[in-house]
Design an enzyme around this catalytic site. Structure first.
Site, short mmCIF file in Angstrom:
data_model
loop_
_atom_site.label_atom_id
_atom_site.label_comp_id
_atom_site.label_asym_id
_atom_site.label_seq_id
_atom_site.Cartn_x
_atom_site.Cartn_y
_atom_site.Cartn_z
N GLY A 62 5.30 -14.00 20.01
CA GLY A 62 3.93 -14.35 20.38
C GLY A 62 3.89 -15.47 21.39
O GLY A 62 2.99 -16.31 21.39
N ILE A 89 4.22 -9.03 23.59
CA ILE A 89 3.99 -7.63 23.94
C ILE A 89 3.20 -7.51 25.23
O ILE A 89 2.98 -6.42 25.72
CB ILE A 89 3.26 -6.87 22.81
CG1 ILE A 89 1.90 -7.51 22.52
CG2 ILE A 89 4.11 -6.81 21.55
CD1 ILE A 89 1.04 -6.70 21.56
N ASN A 106 7.92 -6.54 19.96
CA ASN A 106 6.83 -6.13 19.08
C ASN A 106 7.28 -6.40 17.66
O ASN A 106 8.19 -5.74 17.15
CB ASN A 106 6.52 -4.65 19.29
CG ASN A 106 5.37 -4.17 18.42
OD1 ASN A 106 4.86 -4.91 17.57
ND2 ASN A 106 4.97 -2.92 18.62
N ILE A 107 6.66 -7.36 16.99
CA ILE A 107 7.11 -7.74 15.65
C ILE A 107 6.88 -6.65 14.62
O ILE A 107 7.43 -6.71 13.51
CB ILE A 107 6.44 -9.04 15.18
CG1 ILE A 107 4.91 -8.86 15.12
CG2 ILE A 107 6.83 -10.20 16.08
CD1 ILE A 107 4.21 -9.96 14.37
N TYR A 195 -7.28 -14.45 8.29
CA TYR A 195 -6.31 -15.36 8.89
C TYR A 195 -5.81 -16.36 7.85
O TYR A 195 -4.60 -16.57 7.69
CB TYR A 195 -6.96 -16.09 10.07
CG TYR A 195 -6.08 -17.11 10.75
CD1 TYR A 195 -4.85 -16.76 11.29
CD2 TYR A 195 -6.51 -18.44 10.87
CE1 TYR A 195 -4.06 -17.70 11.94
CE2 TYR A 195 -5.72 -19.38 11.52
CZ TYR A 195 -4.50 -19.01 12.04
OH TYR A 195 -3.72 -19.94 12.68
#
EC number: 1.1.1.103
Length: 373
Positions: A62, A89, A106-107, A195
């Site tokens: 990220g 990404i 891409n995790i 979140y």
């Protein structure tokens, strides 16, 4: 049934090992994992530990968010440009691409993430991929995938390859029943955003992997982070960044939180330095896996007053967003970071006056006011 099947494989594998005595017994239950793509039960686990003299090999996921590029710059100055790999990404802007190694990561792609860690001999991983508070509420399903499923992949890869893992948490990990003034490291946490829920999950899973598997997991609960050279990423504290852009552009700002909404904040350089310091801290000095860190606490009106000392004509108005206001009112007003200060020597540099002067100077506001006067 899946667990029973895997347990049967473990029992059979143990029996075969005893019979043949041809290889060292591996205890595969240690890393059954939590990700969708579970690590094979007969996997051999490899250590990527490095010598004390060798700098860490770093991966930042990220990396194109508010903090990733700044962290990469800090770490590259410390450990060398080629030892810090930024990933995302999204396509990086030219200045980021040419500043040091960058890879697509891409995790949610477990296999690809594993290959990056192996191929680049990663020993430290900073996991910044996440959807923030306000954006997450508008995209709950995506936030669940990125913030929770992605975390599971990262945890499993880090545990398998003995990678020191940092994952940030947030003031959003607290809820309306948490103490607000101040909020200690350990207290009730019942957040009401996806979140926040995902970050409580992060804290607990990281601690579990530490005690269960020996993963070197480290976490800081960030306050609102204010940065001059990056755009806010959809959080509830974004107003504290947007207000400086507005001051530079036209001298007026419409705030989406009420004037008296107090929240803990921090300038980005303090945040990045704290992140590096906790990662470098000797393990024996850490009494917990997740620490609060803080620097200052202010309201929108207090920030506007501090800004007017440099730009007297600055005006602020209020058009409250009910969603963001409700989120802010469920968060702490002040974070108690005494454990971080005691355990590993955390100390902030920027208070509100220094923050405002630095932000306005970056945007050229102070220079323009001085010329007018």
């Amino acid at each position: 049934m899946l667990f029973l099947g895997m347990l049967k494989q473990v029992v059979n594998g143990t029996a075969q090992s005893k019979a043949s005595s041809c290889r060292k017994l591996v205890l595969p239950l240690k890393f059954l994992g939590t990700s969708q793509h579970r690590i094979p039960a007969d996997a051999n686990f490899h250590s990527t530990s490095i010598s004390e003299a060798e700098p860490p090999r770093v991966l930042i996921t990220g990396g194109l968010g508010q903090l990733g590029v700044g962290l990469a710059n800090l770490l590259r100055k410390r450990f060398g440009k080629d030892n810090v790999i930024l990933s995302d990404i999204r396509k990086p802007p030219a200045h980021v691409f040419h500043s040091g190694p960058f890879v697509y990561a891409n995790i949610l792609d477990y296999k690809s993430l594993r290959e990056i860690v192996v191929n680049h001999r990663i020993s430290w991983l900073f996991h910044y991929s996440a959807l923030l508070s306000a954006v997450g509420e508008a995209n709950v399903s995506l936030a669940r995938d990125v913030n929770i499923t992605g975390l599971h992949n990262v945890l499993d890869v880090a545990a398998e390859y003995n990678v020191r893992l940092f994952v940030p948490s947030t003031i959003g990990a607290f809820g309306p029943t948490s103490p607000r003034n101040p909020a200690p490291d350990l207290c009730i946490q019942r957040p009401r955003t996806i979140y926040g829920v995902s970050k409580v999950h992060t804290e607990l899973m990281g601690e579990y992997y530490y005690y269960r598997y020996g993963l070197d997991f480290r976490c800081l609960r960030y306050p609102g982070i204010i940065s001059a050279d990056s755009q806010p990423g959809g959080g509830t504290t974004d107003y504290a960044v947007q207000i400086f852009h507005a001051a530079a552009k036209n001298g007026t700002f419409e705030c989406n939180l009420e004037a008296g909404t107090r929240l803990p904040m921090m300038y980005i350089s303090d945040c990045l330095r704290a992140t590096l310091e906790v990662m470098e801290a000797p393990a024996e000095r850490l009494s917990m896996r997740t620490y609060n860190i803080s620097a200052m606490s202010f309201t929108p009106e207090e920030l506007a007053q501090a800004l007017r000392k440099h730009a007297p004509d600055f005006q602020i108005t209020y058009c409250v967003d009910p969603l963001r206001q409700a989120i802010a009112e469920s968060w702490p007003m002040i974070l108690d970071d005494s454990n971080a200060r005691k355990d590993w020597g955390w100390k902030h540099d920027f208070d509100l006056p220094e923050l405002v002067a630095t932000m306005l100077n970056f945007h050229g506001v102070s220079t323009r006011v001085a010329q007018v006067n």
